[in-house]
Design a protein around this motif. Structure first.
Motif, mmCIF file in Angstrom:
data_model
loop_
_atom_site.group_PDB
_atom_site.id
_atom_site.type_symbol
_atom_site.label_atom_id
_atom_site.label_comp_id
_atom_site.label_asym_id
_atom_site.label_seq_id
_atom_site.Cartn_x
_atom_site.Cartn_y
_atom_site.Cartn_z
ATOM 1 N N ALA A 195 50.227 -98.192 31.735
ATOM 2 C CA ALA A 195 51.307 -98.249 30.744
ATOM 3 C C ALA A 195 52.517 -98.978 31.323
ATOM 4 C CB ALA A 195 51.704 -96.833 30.330
ATOM 5 N N HIS A 196 53.124 -99.828 30.510
ATOM 6 C CA HIS A 196 54.396 -100.442 30.874
ATOM 7 C C HIS A 196 55.529 -99.517 30.423
ATOM 8 C CE1 HIS A 196 51.819 -104.074 30.857
ATOM 9 N NE2 HIS A 196 52.654 -104.499 31.783
ATOM 10 N N ILE A 197 56.479 -99.272 31.293
ATOM 11 C CA ILE A 197 57.626 -98.442 30.918
ATOM 12 C C ILE A 197 58.574 -99.263 30.048
ATOM 13 C CG2 ILE A 197 59.530 -97.023 31.772
ATOM 14 C CD1 ILE A 197 57.916 -96.769 34.416
ATOM 15 N N TYR A 198 59.035 -100.384 30.589
ATOM 16 C CA TYR A 198 59.757 -101.357 29.776
ATOM 17 C C TYR A 198 58.692 -102.276 29.208
ATOM 18 C CZ TYR A 198 63.381 -104.705 28.413
ATOM 19 O OH TYR A 198 64.221 -105.521 27.702
ATOM 20 N N SER A 199 58.575 -102.346 27.872
ATOM 21 C CA SER A 199 57.430 -102.979 27.228
ATOM 22 C C SER A 199 57.192 -104.394 27.732
ATOM 23 C CB SER A 199 57.604 -102.990 25.709
ATOM 24 O OG SER A 199 58.762 -103.694 25.348
ATOM 25 N N GLY A 239 56.173 -110.555 29.449
ATOM 26 C CA GLY A 239 55.878 -111.628 30.384
ATOM 27 C C GLY A 239 55.739 -111.113 31.803
ATOM 28 N N SER A 240 55.645 -112.039 32.731
ATOM 29 C CA SER A 240 55.271 -111.733 34.109
ATOM 30 C C SER A 240 56.237 -110.778 34.799
ATOM 31 C CB SER A 240 55.175 -113.036 34.912
ATOM 32 O OG SER A 240 56.422 -113.710 34.910
ATOM 33 N N GLU A 241 57.526 -110.881 34.505
ATOM 34 C CA GLU A 241 58.499 -110.083 35.246
ATOM 35 C C GLU A 241 58.411 -108.591 34.936
ATOM 36 O OE1 GLU A 241 61.145 -109.759 38.245
ATOM 37 O OE2 GLU A 241 60.178 -111.598 37.549
ATOM 38 N N THR A 242 57.747 -108.228 33.845
ATOM 39 C CA THR A 242 57.596 -106.806 33.519
ATOM 40 C C THR A 242 56.288 -106.224 34.034
ATOM 41 O OG1 THR A 242 56.754 -107.476 31.341
ATOM 42 C CG2 THR A 242 59.061 -106.828 31.483
ATOM 43 N N ASP A 243 55.418 -107.071 34.547
ATOM 44 C CA ASP A 243 54.096 -106.626 34.963
ATOM 45 C C ASP A 243 54.093 -106.270 36.450
ATOM 46 O OD1 ASP A 243 51.526 -105.936 34.531
ATOM 47 O OD2 ASP A 243 50.759 -107.957 34.223
ATOM 48 N N LYS A 244 54.927 -105.280 36.821
ATOM 49 C CA LYS A 244 55.064 -104.864 38.209
ATOM 50 C C LYS A 244 54.868 -103.364 38.331
ATOM 51 C CE LYS A 244 58.195 -108.639 39.364
ATOM 52 N NZ LYS A 244 59.473 -109.044 39.991
ATOM 53 N N ILE A 245 54.408 -102.950 39.490
ATOM 54 C CA ILE A 245 54.068 -101.543 39.680
ATOM 55 C C ILE A 245 55.227 -100.601 39.351
ATOM 56 C CG2 ILE A 245 53.428 -99.793 41.395
ATOM 57 C CD1 ILE A 245 51.603 -101.823 42.654
ATOM 58 N N PRO A 246 56.472 -100.848 39.799
ATOM 59 C CA PRO A 246 57.557 -99.927 39.454
ATOM 60 C C PRO A 246 57.877 -99.892 37.951
ATOM 61 C CG PRO A 246 58.125 -101.232 41.377
ATOM 62 C CD PRO A 246 56.914 -101.861 40.784
#
Length: 338
Positions: free
Chosen positions: A251-255, A258-265
């Motif tokens: 699940a993404h916390i901040y929806s 793009g690439s900058e949101t696809d990070k473990i934190p």
């Protein structure tokens, strides 16, 4: 189109719905409103029988023996019915104040749209489209309701919202993948190819995703992103401790934007049902103490209510902890606790 819209409203202003007040469909006082409804249908057919390359049809409410309390006109995609489908509805207020327009689902056969609650206990919207029976209560069946008030002056805003609503219908039916009528805020999740990313900063986000379908569906998340989260969370749901890997999703916390949101934190490993509730804002995580917060809307469910205020399971590595800015954004902007 505005003339016919206003004529329908004027009929209801002259003959508002009151308890036990019905009008037989053969009553001559209906002649003008029936004509207005038919003309309104013809105007809609001129614009929307073919939309995004797909054929539609337009139906107006008629009633069997009695004229409908909630007068409505529906624009139907292929294979959809008013009694069982997803379509665009134009529902007129019971006292002639205007109409609610948007992508809607059948009241009697809901399809899982992310509907908005317009009418709550003791809170009646200004434009009320609930009829006398349970099957004709339309206030809470719209995904993107927009109110249009009598007296309507020009067509453009109404037509723009109808176009947007038709696009939402087609997305929800998986008939199209993109539309010029939808903006960033209309999208709930994305299927853009993932990237290898290690660090996350909410300030660096750029919305570079393509316009894609609006849907919350059963999904495991992007392969590499999910694998990282499985490792970080020791293959357990952060909320429920579920260890059935086949049910765990990234699940993404901040929806996803793009690439900058696809990070473990900016990710959290969740069981599929918790993921859906998280996306809908019915479950969130308090950024101050990592505690689970359950919306009042689902507190009647014993299982989910028991999760309220419990702490999530955090990753072993502190650098993999959920980003506090992301959690705060979700908690302040997505979480629905009204």
């Amino acid at each position: 189109m505005t003339n016919y819209f206003n004529q329908i409203c004027e009929f209801r202003r002259d003959y508002p719905i009151t308890l036990n007040n019905t009008i037989r469909t053969d009553n001559p006082i209906l002649d003008d409103v029936k004509k207005a409804l038919n003309n309104f249908k013809i105007e809609l057919e001129k614009k929307y029988l073919k939309f995004e390359g797909i054929d539609f049809k337009v139906e107006v409410s008629k009633g069997a023996s009695n004229f409908p309390n909630v007068v409505h006109v529906c624009i139907l995609p292929p294979n959809q019915k008013v009694s069982n489908g997803i379509y665009v509805g134009i529902c007129f207020d019971v006292s002639g104040k205007g109409a609610v327009v948007g992508c809607m689902e059948s009241k009697t056969n809901p399809k899982g749209l992310n509907t908005q609650i317009r009418k709550k206990r003791k809170q009646v919207p200004e434009i009320d489209v609930d009829g006398g029976s349970s099957s004709t209560k339309y206030n809470n069946v719209f995904e993107n309701p927009k109110d249009f008030y009598y007296k309507l002056i020009e067509n453009s805003e109404l037509e723009n919202h109808i176009s947007k609503s038709l696009s939402l219908c087609l997305y929800n039916l998986n008939l199209i993948k993109a539309s010029e009528y939808l903006q960033t805020k209309d999208y709930l999740n994305s299927t853009i190819n993932e990237h290898e990313i290690e660090y996350f900063n909410i300030e660096n986000i750029h919305d570079d995703r393509k316009k894609i379908a609006v849907e919350i569906h059963a999904r495991r998340g992007q392969k590499k992103f999910r694998k990282k989260l499985l490792d970080s969370y020791n293959r357990k749901c952060a909320v429920t401790n579920c260890e059935i890997v086949e049910m765990l999703e990234a699940a993404h916390i901040y929806s996803f934007k793009g690439s900058e949101t696809d990070k473990i934190p900016n990710g959290i490993l969740l069981r599929s049902d918790i993921h859906t509730l998280f996306d809908l804002g019915l479950i969130s995580i308090n950024p101050e103490n990592y505690s689970i917060q359950v919306s009042d809307k689902i507190m009647t469910d014993e299982y989910y209510s028991n999760l309220n205020n419990k702490k999530i399971n955090l990753p072993e590595r502190t650098e993999d902890y959920p980003n506090l800015d992301s959690l705060k954004y979700h908690f302040d902007n997505i979480f629905d606790n009204n």
